[in-house]
Design a protein around this motif. Structure first.
Motif, mmCIF file in Angstrom:
data_model
loop_
_atom_site.group_PDB
_atom_site.id
_atom_site.type_symbol
_atom_site.label_atom_id
_atom_site.label_comp_id
_atom_site.label_asym_id
_atom_site.label_seq_id
_atom_site.Cartn_x
_atom_site.Cartn_y
_atom_site.Cartn_z
ATOM 1 N N THR A 109 0.723 -1.298 -0.107
ATOM 2 C CA THR A 109 0.056 0.095 -0.026
ATOM 3 C C THR A 109 0.802 1.395 -0.046
ATOM 4 O O THR A 109 0.389 2.324 0.220
ATOM 5 C CB THR A 109 -0.991 0.148 1.218
ATOM 6 O OG1 THR A 109 -0.240 0.108 2.275
ATOM 7 C CG2 THR A 109 -1.732 -1.118 1.335
ATOM 8 N N SER A 110 2.201 1.104 -0.259
ATOM 9 C CA SER A 110 3.039 2.343 -0.254
ATOM 10 C C SER A 110 2.598 3.374 -1.305
ATOM 11 O O SER A 110 2.913 4.445 -1.196
ATOM 12 C CB SER A 110 4.382 1.935 -0.531
ATOM 13 O OG SER A 110 4.684 1.292 -1.835
ATOM 14 N N ALA A 111 2.140 2.920 -2.561
ATOM 15 C CA ALA A 111 1.924 3.840 -3.687
ATOM 16 C C ALA A 111 0.198 4.508 -3.490
ATOM 17 O O ALA A 111 -0.038 5.510 -3.613
ATOM 18 C CB ALA A 111 1.936 3.250 -4.864
ATOM 19 N N ARG A 112 -0.537 3.432 -2.522
ATOM 20 C CA ARG A 112 -2.158 3.722 -2.614
ATOM 21 C C ARG A 112 -2.762 2.812 -1.924
ATOM 22 O O ARG A 112 -2.167 1.704 -1.698
ATOM 23 C CB ARG A 112 -2.723 3.955 -3.941
ATOM 24 C CG ARG A 112 -2.704 2.553 -4.826
ATOM 25 C CD ARG A 112 -3.452 2.650 -6.267
ATOM 26 N NE ARG A 112 -3.358 1.284 -6.943
ATOM 27 C CZ ARG A 112 -2.387 0.951 -7.770
ATOM 28 N NH1 ARG A 112 -1.078 1.802 -7.573
ATOM 29 N NH2 ARG A 112 -2.363 -0.284 -8.323
ATOM 30 N N PRO A 113 -3.651 3.263 -1.175
ATOM 31 C CA PRO A 113 -4.528 2.142 -0.208
ATOM 32 C C PRO A 113 -5.077 1.012 -1.260
ATOM 33 O O PRO A 113 -5.037 0.896 -2.333
ATOM 34 C CB PRO A 113 -5.687 2.769 0.135
ATOM 35 C CG PRO A 113 -5.388 4.243 0.012
ATOM 36 C CD PRO A 113 -4.537 4.415 -1.430
#
Length: 226
Positions: free
Chosen positions: A196-200
């Motif tokens: 989830t580092s870029a988006r949920p």
């Protein structure tokens, strides 16, 4: 040696070379076995062919080759066993088809097809189970390459499973007559934060382990979540 071991356990064993993606060759094998008096009660499709290539770097020929054994073979088995005569119809899928992988473009698509095929067979009243595997630990080790792969995957939160653990999971899946189920060893604290580092991700957001991991993760400005 394996045939002898299985025979000693009471199993009848036939070893046959056959491309499961060749429908007529597979049909001939099936008809031959049944003609010799064998009742085929369970089908396992365990093809594991695949190459580590990102989707943008895959041409149509490479994509088709990757799908050949996985999707093509599964489709043919479905065509040949399209009656309610099986105790189990088991497809070996991969986590790459559930949450994706940067280097498994075509392979992820092939495994997603297997998961969809299991759902489709169930909708037709037929036996079907797609076991979505994580990574098995190679018995006896596989040298430095395997160690490097294991270290990389561990960094993403995906752990190697001992074969005995995987087989125990498989037995539980069959006992509960699941349709599509993931059997994998995941370090959710690590996996959730990386994934989830870029988006949920709604896919895993409701898992208790994921919610706990993300709740404990500091905000980018250093402040704690509330």
């Amino acid at each position: 040696e394996l045939s002898e071991e299985l025979a000693a356990l009471g199993a009848r064993v036939t070893v046959a070379a056959c491309d499961v993606a060749d429908l007529e060759a597979l049909r001939a094998l099936k008809d031959g076995l049944e003609g010799d008096g064998h009742r085929i009660g369970t089908v396992f499709h365990a093809a594991g062919a695949g190459s580590l290539v990102p989707l943008p770097d895959t041409d149509l020929a490479e994509f088709a080759e990757t799908l050949h054994a996985k999707a093509g073979g599964a489709r043919n088995l479905d065509l040949l066993f399209d009656r309610d005569t099986l105790d189990a119809f088991v497809l070996f899928s991969s986590i790459s088809g559930v949450w994706g992988s940067a280097v498994h473009g075509a392979y992820a698509a092939a495994n997603a097809y297997l998961d969809g095929l299991a759902e489709d067979r169930r909708s037709r009243g037929l036996a079907a189970t797609s076991v979505v595997w994580g990574i098995w630990n190679p018995e006896g080790g596989a040298g430095m390459a395997a160690a490097l792969v294991e270290e990389t995957l561990r960094g993403h939160g995906v752990l190697f499973m001992p074969p005995a653990t995987a087989i125990t999971g498989l037995q539980q899946v069959l006992d509960h007559d699941e349709t599509v189920v993931v059997v994998a060893d995941i370090d959710w604290d690590r996996f959730a934060t990386v994934f989830t580092s870029a988006r949920p991700s709604p896919l895993i957001a409701e898992l208790p382990e994921v919610r706990a991991a993300l709740a404990a993760e500091p905000e980018p400005d250093g402040s704690a979540r509330t």
